[in-house]
Design a protein around this motif. Structure first.
Motif, PDB file in Angstrom:
ATOM      1  N   CYS A 142       0.833  -1.213   0.000  1.00  0.00           N
ATOM      2  CA  CYS A 142       0.000   0.000   0.000  1.00  0.00           C
ATOM      3  C   CYS A 142       0.863   1.256   0.000  1.00  0.00           C
ATOM      4  N   ILE A 143       1.910   1.299   0.797  1.00  0.00           N
ATOM      5  CA  ILE A 143       2.800   2.471   0.855  1.00  0.00           C
ATOM      6  C   ILE A 143       3.464   2.691  -0.493  1.00  0.00           C
ATOM      7  N   HIS A 144       3.997   1.610  -1.077  1.00  0.00           N
ATOM      8  CA  HIS A 144       4.671   1.757  -2.367  1.00  0.00           C
ATOM      9  C   HIS A 144       3.696   2.124  -3.483  1.00  0.00           C
ATOM     10  N   THR A 145       2.474   1.661  -3.394  1.00  0.00           N
ATOM     11  CA  THR A 145       1.498   1.942  -4.455  1.00  0.00           C
ATOM     12  C   THR A 145       0.972   3.370  -4.387  1.00  0.00           C
ATOM     13  N   PHE A 146       0.629   3.836  -3.183  1.00  0.00           N
ATOM     14  CA  PHE A 146      -0.040   5.130  -3.059  1.00  0.00           C
ATOM     15  C   PHE A 146       0.894   6.273  -2.655  1.00  0.00           C
ATOM     16  N   CYS A 147       1.813   6.035  -1.774  1.00  0.00           N
ATOM     17  CA  CYS A 147       2.632   7.126  -1.241  1.00  0.00           C
ATOM     18  C   CYS A 147       3.857   7.420  -2.084  1.00  0.00           C
ATOM     19  N   ASP A 148       4.503   6.386  -2.634  1.00  0.00           N
ATOM     20  CA  ASP A 148       5.721   6.626  -3.413  1.00  0.00           C
ATOM     21  C   ASP A 148       5.493   7.588  -4.585  1.00  0.00           C
ATOM     22  N   PRO A 149       4.440   7.407  -5.396  1.00  0.00           N
ATOM     23  CA  PRO A 149       4.229   8.377  -6.492  1.00  0.00           C
ATOM     24  C   PRO A 149       3.973   9.793  -5.983  1.00  0.00           C
ATOM     25  N   LEU A 150       3.217   9.923  -4.901  1.00  0.00           N
ATOM     26  CA  LEU A 150       2.941  11.238  -4.334  1.00  0.00           C
ATOM     27  C   LEU A 150       4.230  11.911  -3.866  1.00  0.00           C
ATOM     28  N   PHE A 151       5.056  11.168  -3.146  1.00  0.00           N
ATOM     29  CA  PHE A 151       6.308  11.734  -2.650  1.00  0.00           C
ATOM     30  C   PHE A 151       7.263  12.066  -3.791  1.00  0.00           C
ATOM     31  N   GLU A 152       7.281  11.250  -4.837  1.00  0.00           N
ATOM     32  CA  GLU A 152       8.133  11.557  -5.990  1.00  0.00           C
ATOM     33  C   GLU A 152       7.668  12.834  -6.682  1.00  0.00           C
ATOM     34  N   ALA A 153       6.354  13.013  -6.831  1.00  0.00           N
ATOM     35  CA  ALA A 153       5.821  14.226  -7.478  1.00  0.00           C
ATOM     36  C   ALA A 153       6.149  15.461  -6.654  1.00  0.00           C
ATOM     37  N   VAL A 154       5.946  15.394  -5.347  1.00  0.00           N
ATOM     38  CA  VAL A 154       6.255  16.525  -4.476  1.00  0.00           C
ATOM     39  C   VAL A 154       7.752  16.810  -4.519  1.00  0.00           C
ATOM     40  N   GLY A 155       8.560  15.779  -4.577  1.00  0.00           N
ATOM     41  CA  GLY A 155       9.999  15.963  -4.663  1.00  0.00           C
ATOM     42  C   GLY A 155      10.413  16.650  -5.954  1.00  0.00           C
ATOM     43  N   LYS A 156       9.771  16.294  -7.068  1.00  0.00           N
ATOM     44  CA  LYS A 156      10.092  16.942  -8.350  1.00  0.00           C
ATOM     45  C   LYS A 156       9.654  18.399  -8.359  1.00  0.00           C
ATOM     46  N   VAL A 157       8.516  18.691  -7.705  1.00  0.00           N
ATOM     47  CA  VAL A 157       8.055  20.086  -7.634  1.00  0.00           C
ATOM     48  C   VAL A 157       9.063  20.924  -6.861  1.00  0.00           C
ATOM     49  N   PHE A 158       9.482  20.451  -5.720  1.00  0.00           N
ATOM     50  CA  PHE A 158      10.392  21.231  -4.888  1.00  0.00           C
ATOM     51  C   PHE A 158      11.837  21.169  -5.366  1.00  0.00           C
ATOM     52  N   SER A 159      12.165  20.248  -6.275  1.00  0.00           N
ATOM     53  CA  SER A 159      13.549  20.171  -6.756  1.00  0.00           C
ATOM     54  C   SER A 159      13.897  21.325  -7.696  1.00  0.00           C
ATOM     55  N   SER A 160      12.890  21.968  -8.296  1.00  0.00           N
ATOM     56  CA  SER A 160      13.171  23.080  -9.206  1.00  0.00           C
ATOM     57  C   SER A 160      13.321  24.402  -8.466  1.00  0.00           C
ATOM     58  N   ILE A 161      13.085  24.429  -7.198  1.00  0.00           N
ATOM     59  CA  ILE A 161      13.234  25.661  -6.408  1.00  0.00           C
ATOM     60  C   ILE A 161      14.706  25.856  -6.094  1.00  0.00           C
ATOM     61  N   ARG A 162      15.180  27.045  -6.395  1.00  0.00           N
ATOM     62  CA  ARG A 162      16.565  27.383  -6.113  1.00  0.00           C
ATOM     63  C   ARG A 162      16.583  28.552  -5.133  1.00  0.00           C
ATOM     64  N   ALA A 163      17.399  28.483  -4.172  1.00  0.00           N
ATOM     65  CA  ALA A 163      17.521  29.571  -3.195  1.00  0.00           C
ATOM     66  C   ALA A 163      18.936  30.115  -3.244  1.00  0.00           C
ATOM     67  N   THR A 164      19.024  31.404  -3.275  1.00  0.00           N
ATOM     68  CA  THR A 164      20.340  32.049  -3.223  1.00  0.00           C
ATOM     69  C   THR A 164      20.363  33.023  -2.064  1.00  0.00           C
ATOM     70  N   VAL A 165      21.482  33.157  -1.489  1.00  0.00           N
ATOM     71  CA  VAL A 165      21.658  34.065  -0.363  1.00  0.00           C
ATOM     72  C   VAL A 165      22.622  35.166  -0.784  1.00  0.00           C
ATOM     73  N   ARG A 166      22.171  36.431  -0.598  1.00  0.00           N
ATOM     74  CA  ARG A 166      23.028  37.558  -0.913  1.00  0.00           C
ATOM     75  C   ARG A 166      23.253  38.373   0.347  1.00  0.00           C
ATOM     76  N   LYS A 167      24.387  38.847   0.433  1.00  0.00           N
ATOM     77  CA  LYS A 167      24.724  39.687   1.592  1.00  0.00           C
ATOM     78  C   LYS A 167      24.827  41.112   1.091  1.00  0.00           C
ATOM     79  N   GLU A 168      23.923  41.983   1.569  1.00  0.00           N
ATOM     80  CA  GLU A 168      23.947  43.389   1.165  1.00  0.00           C
ATOM     81  C   GLU A 168      24.552  44.238   2.251  1.00  0.00           C
ATOM     82  N   ILE A 169      25.385  45.156   1.836  1.00  0.00           N
ATOM     83  CA  ILE A 169      26.036  46.053   2.780  1.00  0.00           C
ATOM     84  C   ILE A 169      25.479  47.441   2.651  1.00  0.00           C
TER      85      ILE A 169
END
Length: 169
Positions: A142-169
């Motif tokens: 049940c976990i592999h059938t229902f949860c694995d695809p959901l977690f893979e999709a959420v992982g692909k959505v969040f994998s395209s997010i890039r964060a950069t940190v800038r230090k402003e003076i």
């Protein structure tokens, strides 16, 4: 007659009363020990050191006079002797009165404990482990059938997010 298996017939007798001379000669060379009547060590009565830290109490462990506060030497010696002899003989009296009944009670208790462990606890645990294997397989499917695809999709959505940190003076 008509049985697939017949009980073996033992012509030599049992191990305690052999019927033939050959078996008697074999047993005479062997030492047979009965676990219920084994020889006990009457000198070292705690060979596994069960009571090393509990009941090894001497006079010095209970009564002590610090420097500057001493009673008369005779009183100190009499107190030591009274404590030691009383402890020794009162223990012997209690063990003479209650030793055999307590051994009977503890023997019954550990027999019941062994019986329950052998005939109830271990079979219940083994049965539980067998049943839980089936449930764990269904759960895993049940976990592999229902949860694995959901977690893979959420992982692909969040994998395209890039964060950069800038230090402003």
């Amino acid at each position: 007659q008509g049985f697939l298996y017949t009980a073996p017939v033992r012509e030599q007798g049992n191990i305690y009363k052999p019927n033939n001379k050959m078996m008697a000669d074999e047993l005479s060379g062997k030492v047979v020990h009965d676990v219920h009547t084994k020889e006990i060590d009457r000198v070292n009565r705690d060979p596994k050191h069960l009571n090393d830290d509990v009941v090894k109490i001497d006079f010095e462990d209970v009564i002590a006079e610090p420097e500057g506060t001493h009673s008369f030497d005779g009183i100190w010696k009499a107190s030591f002797t009274t404590f030691t002899v009383t402890k020794y003989w009162f223990y012997r009296l209690l063990s003479a009165i209650f030793g055999i009944p307590m051994a009977l009670i503890w023997g019954i208790y550990f027999a019941i404990l062994s019986f329950l462990h052998i005939w109830a606890v271990v079979p219940c645990i083994r049965s539980y482990l067998i049943e839980i294997q089936c449930i764990s397989r269904v759960y895993s499917i049940c976990i592999h059938t229902f949860c694995d695809p959901l977690f893979e999709a959420v992982g692909k959505v969040f994998s395209s997010i890039r964060a950069t940190v800038r230090k402003e003076i």
